[in-house]
Design an enzyme around this catalytic site. Structure first.
Site, PDB file in Angstrom:
ATOM      1  N   ALA A  15     -15.343  -6.196  -0.877  1.00 43.01           N
ATOM      2  CA  ALA A  15     -15.153  -6.418  -2.314  1.00 43.01           C
ATOM      3  C   ALA A  15     -15.629  -5.268  -3.193  1.00 43.01           C
ATOM      4  CB  ALA A  15     -15.859  -7.710  -2.725  1.00 43.01           C
ATOM      5  N   GLY A  53     -24.494  -8.873  -9.528  1.00 43.38           N
ATOM      6  CA  GLY A  53     -24.642  -9.534  -8.226  1.00 43.38           C
ATOM      7  C   GLY A  53     -25.454  -8.693  -7.265  1.00 43.38           C
ATOM      8  N   TYR A 179      -1.091  -5.674  12.255  1.00 40.20           N
ATOM      9  CA  TYR A 179      -1.425  -6.253  10.938  1.00 40.20           C
ATOM     10  C   TYR A 179      -0.768  -7.630  10.816  1.00 40.20           C
ATOM     11  CZ  TYR A 179      -2.010  -6.499   5.819  1.00 40.20           C
ATOM     12  OH  TYR A 179      -2.359  -6.878   4.540  1.00 40.20           O
ATOM     13  N   ALA A 182      -2.449 -10.150  13.147  1.00 42.27           N
ATOM     14  CA  ALA A 182      -3.777 -10.547  12.655  1.00 42.27           C
ATOM     15  C   ALA A 182      -3.646 -11.507  11.481  1.00 42.27           C
ATOM     16  CB  ALA A 182      -4.575  -9.303  12.242  1.00 42.27           C
TER      17      ALA A 182
HETATM   18  N1  LIG Z   1      -2.697  -4.920  -1.509  1.00 48.44           N
HETATM   19  C1  LIG Z   1      -1.756  -5.672  -0.980  1.00 48.44           C
HETATM   20  O1  LIG Z   1      -0.567  -5.530  -1.272  1.00 48.44           O
HETATM   21  C2  LIG Z   1      -2.125  -6.753   0.007  1.00 48.44           C
HETATM   22  C3  LIG Z   1      -1.106  -7.621   0.401  1.00 48.44           C
HETATM   23  C4  LIG Z   1      -1.402  -8.635   1.299  1.00 48.44           C
HETATM   24  C5  LIG Z   1      -2.690  -8.777   1.786  1.00 48.44           C
HETATM   25  N2  LIG Z   1      -3.644  -7.907   1.407  1.00 48.44           N
HETATM   26  C6  LIG Z   1      -4.983  -8.126   1.979  1.00 48.44           C
HETATM   27  O2  LIG Z   1      -5.916  -8.244   0.938  1.00 48.44           O
HETATM   28  C7  LIG Z   1      -7.188  -7.750   1.370  1.00 48.44           C
HETATM   29  C8  LIG Z   1      -7.704  -6.730   0.378  1.00 48.44           C
HETATM   30  O3  LIG Z   1      -6.781  -5.654   0.325  1.00 48.44           O
HETATM   31  P1  LIG Z   1      -6.803  -4.533  -0.826  1.00 48.44           P
HETATM   32  O4  LIG Z   1      -5.402  -4.257  -1.150  1.00 48.44           O
HETATM   33  O5  LIG Z   1      -7.773  -4.885  -1.875  1.00 48.44           O
HETATM   34  O6  LIG Z   1      -7.331  -3.288   0.052  1.00 48.44           O
HETATM   35  P2  LIG Z   1      -8.390  -2.150  -0.285  1.00 48.44           P
HETATM   36  O7  LIG Z   1      -8.205  -1.134   0.781  1.00 48.44           O
HETATM   37  O8  LIG Z   1      -8.322  -1.738  -1.704  1.00 48.44           O
HETATM   38  O9  LIG Z   1      -9.797  -2.908  -0.070  1.00 48.44           O
HETATM   39  C9  LIG Z   1     -10.218  -3.345   1.187  1.00 48.44           C
HETATM   40  C10 LIG Z   1     -11.732  -3.268   1.246  1.00 48.44           C
HETATM   41  O10 LIG Z   1     -12.152  -3.757   2.534  1.00 48.44           O
HETATM   42  C11 LIG Z   1     -13.196  -2.900   2.994  1.00 48.44           C
HETATM   43  N3  LIG Z   1     -13.304  -2.959   4.453  1.00 48.44           N
HETATM   44  C12 LIG Z   1     -12.471  -2.405   5.375  1.00 48.44           C
HETATM   45  N4  LIG Z   1     -12.928  -2.623   6.605  1.00 48.44           N
HETATM   46  C13 LIG Z   1     -14.082  -3.335   6.485  1.00 48.44           C
HETATM   47  C14 LIG Z   1     -15.011  -3.860   7.404  1.00 48.44           C
HETATM   48  N5  LIG Z   1     -14.847  -3.682   8.720  1.00 48.44           N
HETATM   49  N6  LIG Z   1     -16.077  -4.549   6.929  1.00 48.44           N
HETATM   50  C15 LIG Z   1     -16.252  -4.710   5.593  1.00 48.44           C
HETATM   51  N7  LIG Z   1     -15.399  -4.231   4.668  1.00 48.44           N
HETATM   52  C16 LIG Z   1     -14.327  -3.559   5.105  1.00 48.44           C
HETATM   53  C17 LIG Z   1     -12.785  -1.506   2.503  1.00 48.44           C
HETATM   54  O11 LIG Z   1     -13.874  -0.613   2.520  1.00 48.44           O
HETATM   55  C18 LIG Z   1     -12.255  -1.829   1.109  1.00 48.44           C
HETATM   56  O12 LIG Z   1     -13.268  -1.779   0.143  1.00 48.44           O
HETATM   57  C19 LIG Z   1      -6.968  -7.212   2.777  1.00 48.44           C
HETATM   58  O13 LIG Z   1      -7.323  -8.202   3.733  1.00 48.44           O
HETATM   59  C20 LIG Z   1      -5.469  -6.966   2.817  1.00 48.44           C
HETATM   60  O14 LIG Z   1      -4.965  -7.003   4.126  1.00 48.44           O
HETATM   61  C21 LIG Z   1      -3.403  -6.897   0.538  1.00 48.44           C
END
Ligand SMILES: NC(=O)c1ccc[n+]([C@@H]2O[C@H](COP(=O)([O-])OP(=O)(O)OC[C@H]3O[C@@H](n4cnc5c(N)ncnc54)[C@H](O)[C@@H]3O)[C@@H](O)[C@H]2O)c1
Length: 272
Positions: A15, A53, A179, A182
């Site tokens: 987050a 927080g 992906y 998962a």
């Molecule tokens: N952006 C999209 O279009 C989209 C669509 C569908 C699902 N998602 C899902 O939403 C979630 C958030 O995606 P986002 O777009 O904000 O991505 P993002 O890359 O902006 O943020 C992801 C965060 O997760 C952290 N992270 C990665 N590996 C980690 C680990 N092993 N332990 C703890 N933290 C870790 C990263 O450092 C990053 O801060 C993800 O699960 C992604 O798969 C995103």
């Protein structure tokens, strides 16, 4: 309306930025206290600092790191009302062939529009580590964190878990089978766990975002015009489109909602 999460304590993984940060911001605006996890302590602390927080660095794919994080959570608070399993990776991080891979995705997507399917050897050529990393962060991480959070929630007799899926978990897409696998696993885990803990007053749901503007989707910029064209609402989503879904699922308004997948996606995919 505000105050929908008054007095609640929420842990949101991954987050420091992106969707997790947007969720944390809305949770705070609704009255929650937030604990911000990310892979590294400094960005987690920075975001937590902005929101009043606490930040905890931990790797959600590592069970020992997750256990240590929850020990810290236990030192900070005696309750945990909300867990959002949000941490994620696209698989393009640190990949110096990412630009070529995205160009191939665009070519394939454009060909698919005219009914031609180009051969795709992505899975045949996939390295073990690339498979294991995606399953590790998304699916294992969701399990490891849920297992620990349930110790708080069963003790206090209530709680809610929100797992971040994706439209890719149902729709599928060539070029990133780990992906998709998962995320599909997360949706199955969500339903099974929801059954398991429903009678302990714990709700478990998933959000399956469509295409949302974040750092994760930035490298896919060349694909954006096509995605906009494929989306009935004509745009990619913004992080707050997902954060509002999380507020709803975490709040009392969703008290009869469990085992469900909510998919804000602008109509890109209409069946979850
Ligand atoms: N952006 C999209 O279009 C989209 C669509 C569908 C699902 N998602 C899902 O939403 C979630 C958030 O995606 P986002 O777009 O904000 O991505 P993002 O890359 O902006 O943020 C992801 C965060 O997760 C952290 N992270 C990665 N590996 C980690 C680990 N092993 N332990 C703890 N933290 C870790 C990263 O450092 C990053 O801060 C993800 O699960 C992604 O798969 C995103």
């Amino acid at each position: 309306m505000t105050g929908r999460l008054e007095g609640k304590v929420a842990l949101i993984t991954g987050a420091a930025r992106g969707l997790g940060k947007a969720i944390a911001e809305k949770f705070v605006a609704e009255g929650a206290q937030v604990i911000i996890n990310d892979l590294h302590a400094a960005p987690a602390a920075d975001t937590a600092g902005l929101l009043g927080g606490r930040g905890i660095g931990a790797d959600v794919s590592d069970p020992a790191s997750v256990r240590a994080m929850f020990e810290r959570v236990g030192e900070l608070t005696d309750r945990l009302d909300i867990l959002v399993n949000n941490a994620g990776i696209s698989g393009l991080e640190g990949d110096n062939t990412a630009r070529d891979r995205v160009a191939q995705m665009v070519a394939r997507a454009e060909q698919a529009v005219v009914g031609e399917v180009l051969p795709d050897n992505s899975t045949m050529e996939l390295a073990d580590d690339d498979w294991l990393k995606q399953i590790g962060v998304h699916l294992n991480g969701t399990f490891f964190c849920s297992r620990e959070a349930l110790k708080f929630m069963t003790r206090q007799g209530c709680g809610t878990i929100i797992n971040m899926g994706s439209v890719m978990g149902t729709f599928g897409r060539p070029g990133n089978t780990p992906y998709c696998a998962a995320k599909a696993g997360i949706l199955g885990f969500t339903r099974a766990l929801a059954h398991e803990v429903a009678n302990q007053n714990i709700r478990v749901n998933a959000i399956a975002p469509g295409w949302i503007h974040t750092d994760m989707t930035d490298p896919l910029e060349p694909l954006h015009p096509l995605l906009r064209a494929q989306t009935p609402q004509g745009r990619l989503g913004e992080p707050d489109d997902i954060a509002w879904a999380a507020v709803y699922l975490a709040s009392e308004e969703a008290k009869f909602v469990t085992g469900q997948t909510l998919s804000p996606n602008g109509g890109w995919y209409m069946s979850q």
